[in-house]
Write an enzyme that holds these catalytic residues in place. Structure first.
Site, PDB file in Angstrom:
ATOM      1  N   PRO A   1       0.820  -1.215   0.000  1.00  0.00           N
ATOM      2  CA  PRO A   1       0.000   0.000   0.000  1.00  0.00           C
ATOM      3  C   PRO A   1       0.862   1.276   0.000  1.00  0.00           C
ATOM      4  CG  PRO A   1      -0.900  -1.601   1.542  1.00  0.00           C
ATOM      5  CD  PRO A   1       0.382  -2.177   1.034  1.00  0.00           C
TER       6      PRO A   1
ATOM      7  N   GLY B   1       4.708   1.520  -3.912  1.00  0.00           N
ATOM      8  CA  GLY B   1       4.357   1.174  -5.292  1.00  0.00           C
ATOM      9  C   GLY B   1       5.554   1.477  -6.169  1.00  0.00           C
TER      10      GLY B   1
ATOM     11  N   GLU C   1       4.168  -2.704 -13.752  1.00  0.00           N
ATOM     12  CA  GLU C   1       5.564  -2.938 -14.210  1.00  0.00           C
ATOM     13  C   GLU C   1       6.282  -1.588 -14.407  1.00  0.00           C
ATOM     14  OE1 GLU C   1       6.514  -6.248 -14.162  1.00  0.00           O
ATOM     15  OE2 GLU C   1       8.390  -5.961 -15.253  1.00  0.00           O
TER      16      GLU C   1
ATOM     17  N   THR D   1       5.126   2.747 -13.835  1.00  0.00           N
ATOM     18  CA  THR D   1       4.230   3.679 -14.535  1.00  0.00           C
ATOM     19  C   THR D   1       4.999   4.403 -15.652  1.00  0.00           C
ATOM     20  OG1 THR D   1       4.807   5.522 -13.093  1.00  0.00           O
ATOM     21  CG2 THR D   1       2.971   4.129 -12.361  1.00  0.00           C
TER      22      THR D   1
HETATM   23  C1  LIG Z   1      -4.117  -4.641 -12.178  1.00  0.00           C
HETATM   24  C2  LIG Z   1      -2.794  -4.545 -11.492  1.00  0.00           C
HETATM   25  C3  LIG Z   1      -1.982  -5.660 -11.383  1.00  0.00           C
HETATM   26  C4  LIG Z   1      -0.764  -5.590 -10.692  1.00  0.00           C
HETATM   27  N1  LIG Z   1      -0.013  -6.728 -10.528  1.00  0.00           N
HETATM   28  C5  LIG Z   1       1.045  -6.684  -9.675  1.00  0.00           C
HETATM   29  C6  LIG Z   1       1.697  -7.901  -9.283  1.00  0.00           C
HETATM   30  O1  LIG Z   1       1.365  -9.003  -9.739  1.00  0.00           O
HETATM   31  N2  LIG Z   1       2.704  -7.826  -8.353  1.00  0.00           N
HETATM   32  C7  LIG Z   1       3.104  -6.632  -7.825  1.00  0.00           C
HETATM   33  O2  LIG Z   1       4.007  -6.639  -7.001  1.00  0.00           O
HETATM   34  N3  LIG Z   1       2.510  -5.458  -8.190  1.00  0.00           N
HETATM   35  C8  LIG Z   1       1.489  -5.469  -9.088  1.00  0.00           C
HETATM   36  N4  LIG Z   1       0.848  -4.295  -9.438  1.00  0.00           N
HETATM   37  C9  LIG Z   1       1.295  -3.023  -8.820  1.00  0.00           C
HETATM   38  C10 LIG Z   1       1.869  -2.023  -9.813  1.00  0.00           C
HETATM   39  O3  LIG Z   1       3.133  -2.409 -10.229  1.00  0.00           O
HETATM   40  C11 LIG Z   1       1.819  -0.646  -9.108  1.00  0.00           C
HETATM   41  O4  LIG Z   1       0.472  -0.242  -9.090  1.00  0.00           O
HETATM   42  C12 LIG Z   1       2.669   0.381  -9.816  1.00  0.00           C
HETATM   43  O5  LIG Z   1       4.033   0.092  -9.631  1.00  0.00           O
HETATM   44  C13 LIG Z   1       2.395   1.807  -9.307  1.00  0.00           C
HETATM   45  O6  LIG Z   1       2.418   1.886  -7.922  1.00  0.00           O
HETATM   46  P1  LIG Z   1       1.223   2.631  -7.160  1.00  0.00           P
HETATM   47  O7  LIG Z   1      -0.054   2.050  -7.668  1.00  0.00           O
HETATM   48  O8  LIG Z   1       1.476   2.516  -5.706  1.00  0.00           O
HETATM   49  O9  LIG Z   1       1.279   4.120  -7.636  1.00  0.00           O
HETATM   50  P2  LIG Z   1       2.212   5.286  -7.008  1.00  0.00           P
HETATM   51  O10 LIG Z   1       3.622   4.835  -6.946  1.00  0.00           O
HETATM   52  O11 LIG Z   1       1.584   5.791  -5.765  1.00  0.00           O
HETATM   53  O12 LIG Z   1       2.074   6.406  -8.126  1.00  0.00           O
HETATM   54  C14 LIG Z   1       0.963   7.274  -8.238  1.00  0.00           C
HETATM   55  C15 LIG Z   1       1.260   8.276  -9.345  1.00  0.00           C
HETATM   56  O13 LIG Z   1       2.408   9.067  -8.984  1.00  0.00           O
HETATM   57  C16 LIG Z   1       3.384   8.979 -10.017  1.00  0.00           C
HETATM   58  N5  LIG Z   1       4.733   9.014  -9.426  1.00  0.00           N
HETATM   59  C17 LIG Z   1       5.219   8.313  -8.372  1.00  0.00           C
HETATM   60  N6  LIG Z   1       6.502   8.597  -8.155  1.00  0.00           N
HETATM   61  C18 LIG Z   1       6.863   9.501  -9.097  1.00  0.00           C
HETATM   62  C19 LIG Z   1       8.078  10.177  -9.425  1.00  0.00           C
HETATM   63  N7  LIG Z   1       9.199   9.975  -8.724  1.00  0.00           N
HETATM   64  N8  LIG Z   1       8.073  11.044 -10.486  1.00  0.00           N
HETATM   65  C20 LIG Z   1       6.940  11.244 -11.197  1.00  0.00           C
HETATM   66  N9  LIG Z   1       5.770  10.635 -10.958  1.00  0.00           N
HETATM   67  C21 LIG Z   1       5.738   9.770  -9.920  1.00  0.00           C
HETATM   68  C22 LIG Z   1       3.123   7.646 -10.704  1.00  0.00           C
HETATM   69  O14 LIG Z   1       3.662   7.596 -11.999  1.00  0.00           O
HETATM   70  C23 LIG Z   1       1.597   7.611 -10.677  1.00  0.00           C
HETATM   71  O15 LIG Z   1       1.101   8.360 -11.752  1.00  0.00           O
HETATM   72  C24 LIG Z   1      -0.343  -4.351 -10.155  1.00  0.00           C
HETATM   73  C25 LIG Z   1      -1.162  -3.197 -10.291  1.00  0.00           C
HETATM   74  C26 LIG Z   1      -2.374  -3.302 -10.920  1.00  0.00           C
HETATM   75  C27 LIG Z   1      -3.248  -2.063 -10.993  1.00  0.00           C
END
Ligand SMILES: Cc1cc2nc3c(=O)[nH]c(=O)nc-3n(C[C@H](O)[C@H](O)[C@H](O)COP(=O)(O)OP(=O)(O)OC[C@H]3O[C@@H](n4cnc5c(N)ncnc54)[C@H](O)[C@@H]3O)c2cc1C
Length: 408
Positions: free
Chosen positions: A132, A135, A388, A390
């Site tokens: 949570p 990410g 994988e 963003t």
């Molecule tokens: C359907 C689905 C399947 C998934 N499957 C897996 C899985 O099998 N195993 C697993 O481990 N994970 C999995 N994920 C997780 C996925 O890899 C994460 O959701 C992703 O890495 C983004 O993390 P977050 O959702 O916490 O977003 P956040 O990291 O909170 O990002 C939110 C926003 O802020 C932006 N942001 C964050 N940091 C920066 C920065 N430094 N500069 C500019 N912009 C930034 C991001 O680009 C995004 O737009 C899955 C996600 C989904 C939705």
């Protein structure tokens, strides 16, 4: 080293046509139903197992194809069929790669067969890294793994989120912190065997797209696993941690991050999934534009529609070329001096989002309904710019690589 080629050889064409047949005859007709049900399409996974598509052997064959085109070609065809179902079929592979990359031969031989099960009793596996509060910022991971030397057991505690197949998997691969002082260098990967007490599924997410693929939280409460479940083994971990501590003491010498190299190699596969969805939407739009008549002529006779289709096809082909290049580089051990893997994923995923949106526009009102597949494809495409890494993180990786800055 294989020369880069844009031409599939006869064997690859045969595999591509076989996969396309499965995608067209089995996956695509089932897509709308499983999207509505929002459930794992077990019967389709079983069908894939029966014909040999759901197996480690199949992916290993594609992975070791020296041209580098095996995996992207396979992903494009399956995801052309449907992204949600295809992810249910290839999701186990993502966990298996975690074991292949870090596990000992014995771990690979023990756990990968249990990830897939057999044709009569198919199983799936999950790779659990995201949390949570961790990410994009993987280094802020909180799930802890503590070694109980007396029992030679590891004890895992924490909450993972967004895990594809989380909670329904036979085998979970869990990334956890073993030394919190070392950031992402203090992480290690563990196998949680089937039916281990303490591992449970948290909430299952109701998603915008890829709804046939199961995504859920995984809760780990005093999960005890044998010492042998640490991927790579304790000796290797201790050596790695000692090196990282040494480096931290000497002011953090800039070293190549092995994890980043792995990401560069795996990201083109996600790019190929996006190419599959984008191509599917483009084909639907082309067909519709040729047959839909308004003002007494097919709508493709209008430059406003035809030019959109020209742009869509150009983007799909450009995305595929970037994906194939990065995939060829990965298989042939080329150095990613400009983060070419991230580039391919960035461009292909943004292309999928754009092209599926354009397809809806070309289908007009029909495009906006669930009677036609482009609406689903557009919802599905949105995942590619998120998981994988963003799009923003891909840009960050590319920019830092170009600038010669470290990527943590
Ligand atoms: C359907 C689905 C399947 C998934 N499957 C897996 C899985 O099998 N195993 C697993 O481990 N994970 C999995 N994920 C997780 C996925 O890899 C994460 O959701 C992703 O890495 C983004 O993390 P977050 O959702 O916490 O977003 P956040 O990291 O909170 O990002 C939110 C926003 O802020 C932006 N942001 C964050 N940091 C920066 C920065 N430094 N500069 C500019 N912009 C930034 C991001 O680009 C995004 O737009 C899955 C996600 C989904 C939705």
């Amino acid at each position: 080293m294989a020369e880069f080629t844009m031409e599939l050889n006869d064997e690859q064409k045969e595999v591509r046509d076989w996969l396309h047949g499965f995608a067209a005859d089995v996956i695509r007709p089932a897509a709308a139903e499983w999207d509505e049900r929002e459930e794992t399409p077990w019967p389709i996974i079983q069908e894939a197992a029966k014909v040999g598509i759901y197996s480690l052997d199949f992916y290993a064959q594609q992975y070791f194809d020296p041209t580098g085109l095996g995996i992207p070609m396979a992903m494009e065809e399956l995801f052309w069929g449907d992204a949600g179902i295809a992810l249910s079929i290839v999701g186990t592979g993502l966990a298996a790669v975690g074991v292949l990359a870090n596990g000992t031969e014995e771990q690979i031989g023990t756990w990968i067969p249990q990830m897939y099960g057999d044709v009569n009793d198919v199983k799936v596996a999950a790779f659990c890294s995201s949390e949570p509060d961790a990410g994009s910022d993987v280094a802020s991971m909180r799930t802890r793994a503590v070694y109980d030397e007396a029992k030679d057991e590891w004890v895992l505690n924490g909450t993972k989120t967004w895990a594809t197949n989380g909670g329904i998997a036979n085998v979970h691969v869990v990334v956890a912190v073993v030394d919190s002082e070392l950031g992402s260098k203090g992480h290690a990967s563990f196998i949680v065997p089937p039916n281990t007490p303490g591992l449970s599924q948290g909430q299952k997410f109701q998603k915008h797209g890829i709804r046939a693929s199961h995504t859920a939280e995984v809760v780990l409460e005093d999960v005890r696993i044998p010492g042998s479940c640490l991927l790579g083994g304790k000796e290797k971990l201790d050596e790695r941690l000692a090196r990282a501590r040494e480096r931290a003491k000497s002011g953090g010498e800039r070293v190549k991050n092995a994890a980043m190299a792995t990401f560069e190699a795996s990201r083109p596969a996600v790019g190929a999934m996006a190419v599959g969805t984008a191509r599917a939407a483009y084909e639907e739009a082309l067909e519709y534009a040729k047959t839909r008549t308004q003002f007494g002529r097919p709508i493709i006779d209008n430059q406003g529609v035809a030019f959109q289709l020209a742009d869509m096809r150009t983007s799909v082909d450009a995305a595929r070329l970037l994906v194939w290049r990065a995939s060829w580089m990965a298989v042939n051990g080329k150095q990613f001096t400009a983060a070419e893997g991230s580039m391919s994923k960035l461009f292909a995923s943004e292309t999928a989002k754009k092209v599926t949106g354009q397809a809806i526009q070309i289908l007009g009102g029909n495009g906006y309904t669930r009677e036609y597949p482009v609406e689903r494809m557009h919802r599905d495409a949105a995942i590619y710019t998120i998981f994988e890494g963003t799009s923003e993180i891909q840009r960050l990786v590319i920019a830092r690589t170009l600038a010669g800055m470290p990527i943590r």
